[in-house]
Design a protein around this motif. Structure first.
Motif, PDB file in Angstrom:
ATOM      1  N   SER A  83       0.824  -1.212   0.000  1.00  0.00           N
ATOM      2  CA  SER A  83       0.000   0.000   0.000  1.00  0.00           C
ATOM      3  C   SER A  83       0.857   1.260   0.000  1.00  0.00           C
ATOM      4  CB  SER A  83      -0.955  -0.001   1.196  1.00  0.00           C
ATOM      5  OG  SER A  83      -0.245  -0.152   2.410  1.00  0.00           O
ATOM      6  N   ALA A  84       1.919   1.293   0.799  1.00  0.00           N
ATOM      7  CA  ALA A  84       2.788   2.473   0.830  1.00  0.00           C
ATOM      8  C   ALA A  84       3.493   2.647  -0.509  1.00  0.00           C
ATOM      9  CB  ALA A  84       3.804   2.342   1.957  1.00  0.00           C
ATOM     10  N   ILE A  85       3.940   1.549  -1.086  1.00  0.00           N
ATOM     11  CA  ILE A  85       4.639   1.606  -2.378  1.00  0.00           C
ATOM     12  C   ILE A  85       3.712   2.119  -3.466  1.00  0.00           C
ATOM     13  CG2 ILE A  85       5.732   0.192  -4.159  1.00  0.00           C
ATOM     14  CD1 ILE A  85       6.634  -1.694  -1.853  1.00  0.00           C
ATOM     15  N   ARG A  86       2.485   1.611  -3.495  1.00  0.00           N
ATOM     16  CA  ARG A  86       1.545   1.996  -4.545  1.00  0.00           C
ATOM     17  C   ARG A  86       1.084   3.451  -4.423  1.00  0.00           C
ATOM     18  NH1 ARG A  86      -2.634  -0.375  -3.497  1.00  0.00           N
ATOM     19  NH2 ARG A  86      -2.040  -1.817  -1.825  1.00  0.00           N
ATOM     20  N   SER A  87       1.316   4.050  -3.259  1.00  0.00           N
ATOM     21  CA  SER A  87       0.931   5.458  -3.076  1.00  0.00           C
ATOM     22  C   SER A  87       1.973   6.424  -3.646  1.00  0.00           C
ATOM     23  CB  SER A  87       0.733   5.754  -1.580  1.00  0.00           C
ATOM     24  OG  SER A  87       1.979   5.761  -0.893  1.00  0.00           O
ATOM     25  N   ILE A  88       3.108   5.869  -4.094  1.00  0.00           N
ATOM     26  CA  ILE A  88       4.185   6.709  -4.623  1.00  0.00           C
ATOM     27  C   ILE A  88       4.168   6.608  -6.148  1.00  0.00           C
ATOM     28  CG2 ILE A  88       6.668   7.160  -4.575  1.00  0.00           C
ATOM     29  CD1 ILE A  88       6.756   5.618  -1.894  1.00  0.00           C
ATOM     30  N   GLU A  89       3.598   7.576  -6.794  1.00  0.00           N
ATOM     31  CA  GLU A  89       3.392   7.530  -8.240  1.00  0.00           C
ATOM     32  C   GLU A  89       4.702   7.610  -9.021  1.00  0.00           C
ATOM     33  OE1 GLU A  89       0.664  10.542  -9.387  1.00  0.00           O
ATOM     34  OE2 GLU A  89      -1.033   9.690  -8.250  1.00  0.00           O
ATOM     35  N   GLU A  90       5.742   8.175  -8.438  1.00  0.00           N
ATOM     36  CA  GLU A  90       6.977   8.416  -9.194  1.00  0.00           C
ATOM     37  C   GLU A  90       7.845   7.167  -9.364  1.00  0.00           C
ATOM     38  OE1 GLU A  90       5.712  12.175  -7.103  1.00  0.00           O
ATOM     39  OE2 GLU A  90       5.980  10.060  -6.549  1.00  0.00           O
ATOM     40  N   ILE A  91       7.468   6.040  -8.746  1.00  0.00           N
ATOM     41  CA  ILE A  91       8.237   4.812  -8.940  1.00  0.00           C
ATOM     42  C   ILE A  91       8.104   4.373 -10.395  1.00  0.00           C
ATOM     43  CG2 ILE A  91       8.443   2.371  -8.317  1.00  0.00           C
ATOM     44  CD1 ILE A  91       7.482   3.074  -5.526  1.00  0.00           C
ATOM     45  N   ASN A  92       9.230   4.170 -11.055  1.00  0.00           N
ATOM     46  CA  ASN A  92       9.208   3.810 -12.483  1.00  0.00           C
ATOM     47  C   ASN A  92       9.098   2.296 -12.710  1.00  0.00           C
ATOM     48  OD1 ASN A  92      11.394   6.314 -12.221  1.00  0.00           O
ATOM     49  ND2 ASN A  92       9.878   6.579 -13.852  1.00  0.00           N
ATOM     50  N   SER A  93       9.780   1.544 -11.882  1.00  0.00           N
ATOM     51  CA  SER A  93       9.781   0.088 -12.065  1.00  0.00           C
ATOM     52  C   SER A  93       9.835  -0.598 -10.710  1.00  0.00           C
ATOM     53  CB  SER A  93      10.982  -0.372 -12.899  1.00  0.00           C
ATOM     54  OG  SER A  93      10.968   0.208 -14.174  1.00  0.00           O
TER      55      SER A  93
END
Length: 851
Positions: free
Chosen positions: A205-215
């Motif tokens: 959930s925390a990871i998916r809230s960060i839109e700037e992750i490219n891969s």
């Protein structure tokens, strides 16, 4: 002089080198690309990387406990990227985190030693009960964007035998420090890649809230050269083609077992499988629970088009021809075609869909096509009818679906059966202890049926007459026959049996009760006065888990079987010393620990021996390949090393179902799905057993789905769920690959210890045709309260009842096991001499295969 099979040189052998090359060449295909906007693969000619995370220098090659492998070296992520030509610009941060880790590990070992002294248990036992948890990462205060636009964060998690994971920060959830670091890097750098060096699932959930992750790349845990394999994938030298073998939920509470699992409800004595057959995607797809990432999901560096060419049913077999085309224009790739079926709701309710078959393409270049023919048996779509004690294909329409994940399928055919038919008629051998209030999907499925029909107008209907499907009838073993000595004047040997000069029953008839009892009990003889380190009881192959009795070696030619742990490669002692007569000396490493250094009085003429083994990817990572040939070749890596070091039985593969993401040993197991689990175990077994004298031990039979209180937890599960979910994988492995051995689990199943459960073993032997030996898990039938293992709710497993049930070999063994067996026969009320002979026969039959 005792024969030792280890090498007397520590130089890298040709076999070791070949095995590492094999693992490196294949393991990258097991990685799953969860997200990618085109950032991956990276340009190999311009590799300046800001590299962070607890998994960079402290990469986890595999889980702890019996799942560990003592390897020669570990090539971590930093090493692997630098070998690939990368310049790491964040070494200051990595150095600082090293200091934090060093301090944390020292404090952990101080705590373990204190626990060992206070509770009177071994260091290893203390470590199994209290897993090490890495410290939170330090904040990133440096900005390297002036020298590179690329940052990689490697997030690692470790787990292992003896304790379950927890739904807390630093385990299932990200820590505050991890979230801060990932968010900072994603916002600062043009290219940000998150690498997951994990063996089980985490909350996203925390990871998916960060839109700037490219891969996001699920690298898993690929062994001791994992850094090289990761570098290969990141730079496109290997293309990732893995697919998830579990459903990743949006929230932990979405899993139907979340509230009841382990200590979550405060009850470690009784575990109720109230979700029934609705495990994993069967639950999420049926109850319309949206996952974060669905079962079978995985991206590639390219795109594919999948279309069905032809579907048919002939002589009870469904056959589907599928064409797969790489429609990308730059990268090669592999695709996994997945076939599911939706069975009709009848008297038995059904999940929305279940995996029926799958196949993986070869490496397809842009524009290249391949036609796959995927087959499965009609009988594989049967459900278990407890009331009628039979597998049943209920009348109605079976919708066949095709896709590349469970949430991306389309109907391609409908198989219509005119009336219900029993495929296998069984007997009542798995009694339920008490009624369980199971989850039901009746209301939801009734609504779904109407929706499903809307998409079936244009698909082909295939009609099958129930009369064409034969019913198999199972016959169960009755009273065991007594073998009597008809060759009194001739002392027979196992070699006589091998040469055809005698039959095995004649040899067994000549053995005394004590000789047979000793054969059915391992040689460790651990008691309250001490013993070997847990899981390291072999006197012929140091570091191996144990041996069978060698008292009849000279007289009868009955040699000791040597059993070694896994499941991600052999776990042996990498360096030990022995006298010139072959007697082992003190000192060396076990469970990855320098349990005791070589003492000062070690003879100067002692011989040094070495047993360096290859760490292959853990089971949960291997399964993500969905490639049975790849898994077979990984099994062959282990089998070759077993042959070299003279190990007969590998205590692997582990194949319990991922019922809940918090099980501490999920990394040792393949999937939430029994079909995929069984196929993986069968492929691995084929690889190991191709050498002829080495075999696998599929485990843990059955329902070893939690580690906390694992020796005494009573699993309450209905027979249908037991057969369709938790036993099905074992059935597939037994029928497809004929493993040499099967290990019973610690836990109770509906009130009976698995090691004492005659019904479970009747299922394996009489219903599936298993003809190998059954071995207990370590210390199952021993009083180990002095090691901290005890329960007020349930007793220890019975050594006598192991023999009665047909659990042939009790490991690692104690004197009381032997005397209890002999006493049981003399009492004449629980077991007979024929029962003991039956177990000995199973053990000797495997010895004949290993000769």
């Amino acid at each position: 002089m005792k024969k030792l099979f280890a090498s007397t040189t520590d130089s890298v052998s040709n076999l070791e080198r070949e095995n590492q090359e094999t693992v490196r060449r294949l393991a990258g295909e097991c990685m799953v690309l969860l997200e990618n906007d085109g950032t991956l693969p990276l340009d190999k000619e311009n590799l300046k990387i800001a590299l962070y995370g607890n998994g960079v220098r402290h990469m986890v090659k595999g889980g702890t406990g019996s799942g560990d492998v003592n390897t020669r070296e570990i090539v971590n992520v930093e090493n692997g990227l630098e070998e690939a030509g990368a310049e790491i610009v964040s070494k200051d941060w990595l150095d600082q985190y090293d200091m934090v880790m060093k301090d944390s590990q020292e404090k952990y070992m101080e705590c373990i030693h204190k626990k060992s002294e206070q509770e009177g248990i071994s260091i290893v036992t203390a470590m199994l009960s209290e897993q090490y948890q890495a410290p939170d990462v330090i904040d990133i205060l440096e900005d390297k964007t002036e020298v590179t636009d690329t940052a990689i964060y490697v997030l690692a998690r470790n787990s292992g035998e003896g304790s379950d994971r927890k739904a807390v920060q630093g385990d299932y959830f990200l820590t505050d420090g991890e979230e801060r670091a990932i968010r900072y890097l994603a916002e600062k750098y043009k290219k940000f890649i998150l690498v997951l060096n994990i063996g089980g699932m985490i909350d996203t959930s925390a990871i998916r809230s960060i839109e700037e992750i490219n891969s996001i790349l699920l690298a898993g845990q690929t062994g001791n050269h994992g850094g090289r394999m990761l570098a290969d994938v990141l730079t496109g030298q290997t293309v990732p083609s893995g697919k998830l073998t579990d459903t990743w939920a949006l929230s932990y509470e979405d899993y139907p077992s979340s509230g009841e699992f382990g200590s979550n409800n405060g009850n470690l004595d009784d575990e109720y499988y109230s979700e029934g057959i609705y495990v994993g995607y069967r639950y999420f797809d049926t109850f319309h629970i949206t996952p974060a990432y669905c079962f079978g999901y995985g991206l590639a560096y390219t795109d594919f088009d999948i279309r069905v060419l032809y579907a048919s049913v002939d002589d009870g077999e469904v056959s589907i021809d599928v064409e797969v085309e790489n429609i990308g224009n730059r990268y090669a790739g592999k695709e996994v075609v997945q076939i599911y079926y939706s069975a009709p709701d009848g008297r038995l309710e059904k999940p929305y869909q279940e995996l029926a078959a799958f196949a993986k393409t070869k490496l397809l270049n842009p524009g290249e096509k391949q036609v796959l023919t995927i087959r499965f048996g009609m009988k594989e779509m049967a459900s278990y009818d407890t009331e009628n004690q039979a597998w049943v294909l209920e009348a109605g329409e079976y919708v066949i679906r095709m896709g590349n994940s469970s949430r991306n399928t389309k109907a391609i055919a409908v198989i219509k059966i005119d009336h219900s038919v029993k495929t296998v008629q069984l007997g009542n051998v798995l009694k339920e202890q008490e009624e369980i209030n199971e989850l039901s999907s009746r209301a939801i499925r009734l609504k779904d049926i109407e929706v499903q029909k809307e998409g079936l107008e244009d698909v082909e209907y295939l009609f099958v007459s129930a009369e064409s499907i034969e019913t198999e009838h199972v016959r169960y073993q009755g009273e065991r026959p007594l073998y009597e000595d008809n060759r009194i004047d001739e002392a027979l040997t196992l070699q006589d049996v091998k040469a055809g000069k005698a039959v095995i029953e004649e040899l067994i008839a000549q053995l005394t009760e004590e000789e047979m009892a000793r054969l059915c009990v391992g040689t460790e003889r651990l008691d309250e006065t001490g013993g070997n380190v847990v899981g390291s009881a072999s006197k012929y192959v140091p570091g191996a888990a144990g041996d069978t009795d060698d008292a009849l070696w000279e007289q009868r030619g009955i040699f000791p079987l040597i059993l070694a742990d896994g499941p991600a490669g052999l776990r042996l002692q990498p360096h030990f010393k022995a006298t010139r007569e072959g007697e082992l000396l003190k000192g060396g490493m076990v469970f990855g620990l320098n349990v005791e250094p070589f003492p000062e009085d070690t003879p100067k003429d002692a011989i040094d021996y070495y047993q360096y083994c290859t760490a292959i990817p853990i089971a949960s990572t291997l399964a993500q390949s969905w490639d049975m040939e790849l898994i077979r070749r990984m099994g062959a890596v282990v089998g070759a090393e077993m042959k070299k070091f003279h190990v007969h039985l590998w205590l692997a593969p582990g194949m319990n179902i991922h019922r809940n993401p918090l099980c501490g040993r999920n990394f040792e197991y393949y999937s939430e799905d029994p079909l995929l689990t069984g196929r993986c175990a069968a492929a691995c077994t084929d690889g190991v057993q191709q050498y002829g004298e080495q075999g696998t031990t599929i485990k843990h039979y059955a329902c070893n789905n939690q580690e906390d209180n694992r020796m005494f937890v009573n699993v309450h599960v209905k027979e249908r769920a037991l057969r369709e979910i938790y036993l099905k994988g074992f059935e597939i492995a037994v029928k497809e690959s004929k493993p040499y051995a099967l290990m019973s689990s610690y836990n109770l199943v509906n009130g009976i210890h698995a090691a004492n459960h005659a019904g479970l073993l009747a299922v394996a032997r009489d219903e599936w045709g298993f003809d190998g030996l059954v071995v207990t898990d370590w210390y199952s039938s021993q009083d180990t309260s002095f090691m901290g293992e005890t329960s007020e709710a349930y007793p220890f497993s019975s050594s006598v009842q192991c023999i009665k049930a047909g659990n042939d070999l009790q490991m690692p063994g104690c004197t009381k096991n032997v005397t209890d067996i002999i006493g049981g026969i003399e009492a004449g009320t629980e077991i007979t001499l024929a029962d003991l002979q039956f177990c000995v026969k199973n053990i000797l039959n495997i010895m004949l295969k290993c000769m």
